[in-house]
Design an enzyme around this catalytic site. Sequence first.
Site: not given
Length: 307
Positions: A133, A136-137
């Site tokens: 992701c 997300c990261d």
Amino acid sequence: MDNIYDLIIIGAGPAGLAASIYASRYGVGHVILGQVLGGQISETHEIDNYPGLENMTGFDFAQKWGAHAQKYGAEIKPVRVDSIMKDGDVFVLALGNGETLRAKAVLLATGTRRRQLALAGEKAFLGHGVSYCATCDGFFYKSKTVAVVGGADSAASAAIYLGNICQKVYLIYRGQELRCEPYWQREIEKNEKIEMILKTNVVEILGGEKLEKVRLDKTYKGKKELMIDGLFIEAGSEPNIDFAKKLELAVNKKGYIQIEKNCATSTEGVWAAGDITDGSDNFRQVITAASEGAIAARSIFHWLKAR
Ligand SMILES: Cc1cc2nc3c(=O)[nH]c(=O)nc-3n(C[C@H](O)[C@H](O)[C@H](O)COP(=O)(O)OP(=O)(O)OC[C@H]3O[C@@H](n4cnc5c(N)ncnc54)[C@H](O)[C@@H]3O)c2cc1C
């Protein structure tokens, strides 16, 4: 029959939330069971192809849809469904929190999950350089060098997103050309930080405590190893239907649920909508998921009424 919902919607993504809005307006009592409000779209940094909603973050998009469903009285339980089975005319759902719920009709709107590549080192470096992701990261790789594996829309959009954060982004794809929307292709070509490595596979992920490099199956610029800090795997998706195995639904070759025009499945009382289905010409987007959700809710309303 006590404590039996008319309808249980499994999934709180675009398909489930759109279905809920329509179900509420049709007066169909229901509950939504979904682990992540907004579904996959909540992971997206920006959605800009849903008519009328421009430049919206995935998170805001999810919140807005959740609030809209709740405005009509929907109850949304952030819980996992572990299994579902049919007992006579009733569906029995076992939830991750130990609860058991029953319903006359169910709508499966559980979308897809990211496919893993089963590369050497993929599991070992998960969370230590390997991610599925970008939104997300990506932040953890600010000003660093990363690679994205994949060639479809999600890989392209991840590469562009990471291009805004990282110093350098390699986009590694086994095909001869990307298979993303031409829009994403143009954005990638314009972005000087993104370098494409085509007709190439990553075969191994290497490092110590953290990922340090990947091994390629072909030489690139004289080397078979590429030094990177992070690897984002965007290799497609597979349907989330393991929990529904006992329903023995008809699926296509890739495991997606086969649906009729009204989103009914092969099992009486079960509908499916969104990315989990073979509907909408396999075009898996927010707009198609939402429309299947709406179609399913209407069909369920008529089915319940006829009973
Ligand atoms: C990075 C990325 C970017 C994207 N960008 C765009 C874009 O710009 N425009 C666009 O139109 N589309 C985009 N998409 C595609 C879009 O997100 C999907 O088509 C859409 O979210 C599908 O909706 P859905 O409701 O079918 O499934 P999902 O969004 O996958 O939602 C599934 C829901 O089911 C829940 N769930 C799953 N299993 C269980 C279980 N066992 N028990 C309980 N709940 C469960 C999940 O938590 C979630 O709430 C993007 C996707 C990704 C990954």
